[in-house]
Design a protein around this motif. Sequence first.
Motif, mmCIF file in Angstrom:
data_model
loop_
_atom_site.group_PDB
_atom_site.id
_atom_site.type_symbol
_atom_site.label_atom_id
_atom_site.label_comp_id
_atom_site.label_asym_id
_atom_site.label_seq_id
_atom_site.Cartn_x
_atom_site.Cartn_y
_atom_site.Cartn_z
ATOM 1 N N TYR A 104 36.473 -18.350 -31.986
ATOM 2 C CA TYR A 104 35.389 -18.397 -31.003
ATOM 3 C C TYR A 104 35.673 -17.478 -29.822
ATOM 4 O O TYR A 104 36.803 -17.422 -29.323
ATOM 5 C CB TYR A 104 35.227 -19.819 -30.434
ATOM 6 C CG TYR A 104 34.761 -20.831 -31.447
ATOM 7 C CD1 TYR A 104 33.411 -21.030 -31.705
ATOM 8 C CD2 TYR A 104 35.691 -21.601 -32.147
ATOM 9 C CE1 TYR A 104 32.981 -21.972 -32.635
ATOM 10 C CE2 TYR A 104 35.278 -22.539 -33.077
ATOM 11 C CZ TYR A 104 33.923 -22.711 -33.322
ATOM 12 O OH TYR A 104 33.515 -23.631 -34.247
ATOM 13 N N TYR A 105 34.628 -16.800 -29.344
ATOM 14 C CA TYR A 105 34.680 -16.201 -28.015
ATOM 15 C C TYR A 105 33.634 -16.918 -27.161
ATOM 16 O O TYR A 105 32.450 -16.952 -27.529
ATOM 17 C CB TYR A 105 34.375 -14.698 -28.050
ATOM 18 C CG TYR A 105 34.569 -14.092 -26.678
ATOM 19 C CD1 TYR A 105 35.827 -13.690 -26.259
ATOM 20 C CD2 TYR A 105 33.500 -13.999 -25.787
ATOM 21 C CE1 TYR A 105 36.020 -13.187 -24.982
ATOM 22 C CE2 TYR A 105 33.697 -13.501 -24.499
ATOM 23 C CZ TYR A 105 34.962 -13.098 -24.105
ATOM 24 O OH TYR A 105 35.161 -12.616 -22.840
ATOM 25 N N VAL A 106 34.060 -17.502 -26.048
ATOM 26 C CA VAL A 106 33.146 -18.214 -25.157
ATOM 27 C C VAL A 106 32.753 -17.259 -24.039
ATOM 28 O O VAL A 106 33.576 -16.903 -23.186
ATOM 29 C CB VAL A 106 33.790 -19.499 -24.606
ATOM 30 C CG1 VAL A 106 32.789 -20.240 -23.710
ATOM 31 C CG2 VAL A 106 34.230 -20.405 -25.752
ATOM 32 N N LEU A 107 31.504 -16.826 -24.082
ATOM 33 C CA LEU A 107 31.016 -15.760 -23.206
ATOM 34 C C LEU A 107 30.337 -16.373 -21.976
ATOM 35 O O LEU A 107 29.508 -17.274 -22.098
ATOM 36 C CB LEU A 107 30.023 -14.923 -24.034
ATOM 37 C CG LEU A 107 29.725 -13.496 -23.612
ATOM 38 C CD1 LEU A 107 29.339 -12.666 -24.826
ATOM 39 C CD2 LEU A 107 28.645 -13.438 -22.561
ATOM 40 N N GLN A 108 30.707 -15.889 -20.807
ATOM 41 C CA GLN A 108 30.146 -16.419 -19.558
ATOM 42 C C GLN A 108 29.145 -15.428 -18.973
ATOM 43 O O GLN A 108 29.457 -14.258 -18.798
ATOM 44 C CB GLN A 108 31.260 -16.665 -18.539
ATOM 45 C CG GLN A 108 32.349 -17.618 -19.035
ATOM 46 C CD GLN A 108 33.561 -17.618 -18.111
ATOM 47 O OE1 GLN A 108 33.423 -17.664 -16.891
ATOM 48 N NE2 GLN A 108 34.743 -17.565 -18.694
ATOM 49 N N VAL A 109 27.928 -15.920 -18.660
ATOM 50 C CA VAL A 109 26.935 -15.085 -17.972
ATOM 51 C C VAL A 109 26.611 -15.770 -16.661
ATOM 52 O O VAL A 109 26.075 -16.882 -16.641
ATOM 53 C CB VAL A 109 25.639 -14.935 -18.800
ATOM 54 C CG1 VAL A 109 24.732 -13.880 -18.156
ATOM 55 C CG2 VAL A 109 25.951 -14.577 -20.244
ATOM 56 N N GLY A 110 26.996 -15.108 -15.555
ATOM 57 C CA GLY A 110 26.823 -15.737 -14.245
ATOM 58 C C GLY A 110 27.966 -16.707 -13.979
ATOM 59 O O GLY A 110 29.013 -16.638 -14.635
ATOM 60 N N ASP A 111 27.725 -17.597 -13.027
ATOM 61 C CA ASP A 111 28.817 -18.467 -12.590
ATOM 62 C C ASP A 111 28.865 -19.741 -13.433
ATOM 63 O O ASP A 111 28.474 -20.817 -12.987
ATOM 64 C CB ASP A 111 28.623 -18.793 -11.096
ATOM 65 C CG ASP A 111 29.808 -19.569 -10.553
ATOM 66 O OD1 ASP A 111 30.851 -19.634 -11.245
ATOM 67 O OD2 ASP A 111 29.687 -20.119 -9.448
ATOM 68 N N THR A 112 29.333 -19.615 -14.638
ATOM 69 C CA THR A 112 29.330 -20.743 -15.583
ATOM 70 C C THR A 112 30.743 -21.138 -16.012
ATOM 71 O O THR A 112 30.934 -21.776 -17.038
ATOM 72 C CB THR A 112 28.518 -20.385 -16.847
ATOM 73 O OG1 THR A 112 29.163 -19.271 -17.510
ATOM 74 C CG2 THR A 112 27.084 -19.990 -16.496
ATOM 75 N N ARG A 113 31.724 -20.756 -15.209
ATOM 76 C CA ARG A 113 33.115 -20.972 -15.606
ATOM 77 C C ARG A 113 33.456 -22.431 -15.925
ATOM 78 O O ARG A 113 34.135 -22.684 -16.935
ATOM 79 C CB ARG A 113 34.056 -20.423 -14.542
ATOM 80 C CG ARG A 113 35.496 -20.291 -15.026
ATOM 81 C CD ARG A 113 36.374 -19.679 -13.961
ATOM 82 N NE ARG A 113 36.555 -20.587 -12.834
ATOM 83 C CZ ARG A 113 37.071 -20.229 -11.666
ATOM 84 N NH1 ARG A 113 37.442 -18.984 -11.455
ATOM 85 N NH2 ARG A 113 37.207 -21.119 -10.703
ATOM 86 N N PRO A 114 33.004 -23.402 -15.117
ATOM 87 C CA PRO A 114 33.417 -24.779 -15.432
ATOM 88 C C PRO A 114 32.947 -25.226 -16.822
ATOM 89 O O PRO A 114 33.718 -25.845 -17.574
ATOM 90 C CB PRO A 114 32.756 -25.613 -14.327
ATOM 91 C CG PRO A 114 32.557 -24.657 -13.191
ATOM 92 C CD PRO A 114 32.260 -23.336 -13.842
ATOM 93 N N VAL A 115 31.723 -24.887 -17.186
ATOM 94 C CA VAL A 115 31.207 -25.298 -18.492
ATOM 95 C C VAL A 115 31.897 -24.509 -19.609
ATOM 96 O O VAL A 115 32.322 -25.076 -20.625
ATOM 97 C CB VAL A 115 29.673 -25.100 -18.560
ATOM 98 C CG1 VAL A 115 29.160 -25.417 -19.970
ATOM 99 C CG2 VAL A 115 28.984 -25.970 -17.522
ATOM 100 N N ALA A 116 32.028 -23.199 -19.419
ATOM 101 C CA ALA A 116 32.707 -22.373 -20.426
ATOM 102 C C ALA A 116 34.132 -22.863 -20.644
ATOM 103 O O ALA A 116 34.610 -22.941 -21.788
ATOM 104 C CB ALA A 116 32.693 -20.902 -19.994
ATOM 105 N N ALA A 117 34.810 -23.214 -19.551
ATOM 106 C CA ALA A 117 36.195 -23.677 -19.665
ATOM 107 C C ALA A 117 36.266 -25.001 -20.412
ATOM 108 O O ALA A 117 37.158 -25.216 -21.236
ATOM 109 C CB ALA A 117 36.820 -23.814 -18.276
ATOM 110 N N ARG A 118 35.305 -25.875 -20.155
ATOM 111 C CA ARG A 118 35.280 -27.167 -20.862
ATOM 112 C C ARG A 118 35.099 -26.956 -22.357
ATOM 113 O O ARG A 118 35.803 -27.558 -23.194
ATOM 114 C CB ARG A 118 34.146 -28.029 -20.286
ATOM 115 C CG ARG A 118 34.163 -29.489 -20.718
ATOM 116 C CD ARG A 118 33.332 -29.788 -21.968
ATOM 117 N NE ARG A 118 31.922 -29.456 -21.824
ATOM 118 C CZ ARG A 118 31.097 -29.345 -22.851
ATOM 119 N NH1 ARG A 118 31.544 -29.507 -24.109
ATOM 120 N NH2 ARG A 118 29.829 -29.019 -22.661
#
Lengths: 434, 434
Positions: free
Chosen positions: A340-354
Amino acid sequence: MYDGIKGFRDFYPAEMAAHREVIDTVEDTAARYGFREIATPAIEETRMYVEKSGEEITEDLYSFEDQGGRDVALTPELTPTVARMVVEKQQALAKPIKWYSTRPFWRYEEPQQGRFREFYQTNVDIFGSEEPEADAEILAFAADTLTNLGLDADDFDFRVSHRDILGGLLEAFDADVDQRAAIRAVDKSAKIEEAEYYDLLTESGLSYEQAQRFDELLATDDLAELTDFAGTDRVADAVTNLEAVLDAAEDFGVRQYTTISLETARGLDYYTGVVFECFDSVSDVSRAVFGGGRYDDLIESFGGQPTPAVGVAPGVMNSTLPLLLQRAGVWPEEELTTDYYVLQVGDTRPVAARIARELREAGHVVETDVSGRSFGGQLDYADSINAETAVIVGERDLENDEITVKDMGSGDQVQVPVDDFPGDRDRPTYDDLA
Amino acid sequence: MYDGIKGFRDFYPAEMAAHREVIDTVEDTAARYGFREIATPAIEETRMYVEKSGEEITEDLYSFEDQGGRDVALTPELTPTVARMVVEKQQALAKPIKWYSTRPFWRYEEPQQGRFREFYQTNVDIFGSEEPEADAEILAFAADTLTNLGLDADDFDFRVSHRDILGGLLEAFDADVDQRAAIRAVDKSAKIEEAEYYDLLTESGLSYEQAQRFDELLATDDLAELTDFAGTDRVADAVTNLEAVLDAAEDFGVRQYTTISLETARGLDYYTGVVFECFDSVSDVSRAVFGGGRYDDLIESFGGQPTPAVGVAPGVMNSTLPLLLQRAGVWPEEELTTDYYVLQVGDTRPVAARIARELREAGHVVETDVSGRSFGGQLDYADSINAETAVIVGERDLENDEITVKDMGSGDQVQVPVDDFPGDRDRPTYDDLA
């Protein structure tokens, strides 16, 4: 500005992935036979090699004096080290002792194709059995390793010989022969001119006519002829032993990978009984890929109780085995794999990290942005690491409590509820969710 | 007759099994984060360390001149090697570059508890990102590794510091300070007497009063006080960066394992930004178990393009991490495990070999007699290797086309048709067959 040292190599990830797959197969095969992993030092006392391994190795030692005045050497092979270890714990160890380990060794030789000054071997040894089943188990481990790597009987051949047949034949000549020197000449015979080979044999004490006769005897495939020629128990017993080892190899399912070849000798002085070399049958140039054999006297010569021993050491990196696998078309893919690559668009770090965390906890290989990259930059990177699935966590999607799961192969994508991803699914992909 | 070298250790199978379990956990954690395995040489040019790593390492080098007149050293750490590798393939490598590897390193230091001259580390590095997420991912990998090994927040603490806060504070004093020397003094402060610490600080260029003030500042947990004291962008930026790293660590689920501790400095000169050390909270003696940090200038100083970098290197064998795991009660069992022992009674080798072979093909660890042992001798050996199941292949049983399957724990046994064993069963035991 700095260069690596000649004869030493760096392994980058894609190439290393292929080597790791090979090493895993070799080690897994050893483990299934009940060989147990050990780990050993990179340096030993220099005198251990000077006194025991013969001239093949000692000329090529990386030896030096350490800050404490000890004469030490980078280990050029494992056998003396494991012999030392057996002696140290001889009483405590249940016999047979069956060990394996994978690690680098070092010899100051001229680098050539498949040969480096630093090379990695998986050493596999049995201590404490003089039975032919022990020799045959070493042959069976080695043959299973090669077939597990994808090779078949057309690709390789184990040429099996016996040091006591060679020594016993030499003894049978009416001459004062340096058997070690003559056996070293046999070991070199395929790599040198015939004239030089005969020079070495005559220097060892044979007359020219005796050397010719000796060479003829080695070429026979009729072992009874050798017993008859020598007329000694030593040769008769050695022939019986060689046949018993091959019988056991038959029961163990690997007789078809072996050929009797007395012209095979192995270079190291410590070998005693059966010795063998694995030859590449794929390449035009017939060459030994690795070898092994019995060394029943080494433990005692190291101060231990008499302990028979037999082993083999396939070279796994910086060696000729990878070349054989490549020529035979069974070398593993040299590529990275990523689940998997978890791609972040905008300020979504907390959800992407989870999400990344939960996918990792399920055992998957997961990367996410740690470089503040753009959407396109992240997608390019996900491509470069061969990501199978991209999980796109975007600000706008999240306003609808959704994320996007994209198959990186097809480009197909689907939106799924963020709170339900990955949820209870073991390995959710586009196909599961669409 | 031969001894191992002082400060070097042999690992026998039972102990090695525990170490292998630990290494597998560390490497598996790294792999799930998308770090990729590499392999690297055991020796490098000596000048690479003399010029770059600072006095901590160069005093302890195993260096020598090889047969080709090269000044080489056994690698005392991995960071200079990976920096060299990044420079060599800088254009070809997709950024961020994420690598791991496990291997031995060598330093000529006085051996003490948990410290040896040969020690094994798993090095984990990210190249090509200056973002706080990269620092935090390294912290997250390290914390996940320790929790995956069975530790919890009571057992360890990551003390996080920042080289630019330390350097920026030193710069703010009205004095000509050797910042490297002062930071080395901070690194040593916990291990030396206070008077010696102050001597080192004053030798670095601070007055005694300035040294006292510096020491007070390091003890604060109010980062704003440091920004105010220095009044420079360097310290303000460093404080912002440290806070951003800890914010990312919060998102990554590992903030609870970290503490700000400016008294932590790391000994190596090449560190630049965030640095940290993992401290053992189990033991009475508070000691650093391993550490890591950012080294943004090293690649450029090796002749590469400016490339930020951050890494960590848990010691996995001959190091203090195993001691921490032991004290915390989560060290793996030091024992062998064996799925099957195939016991031969009489001349049953062909059948025993067929059964052993099929069980191995199913992936199991299987031993059988290679020593010509008696029934009792084989059973004792099967016990010594903790065999779970014994498959007894006896001549008389075979007359009835049967074999015996024995649970080695309970001693219960059952006879089953030989042609049906193992058959289609994945892992047949007494319980399946009784």
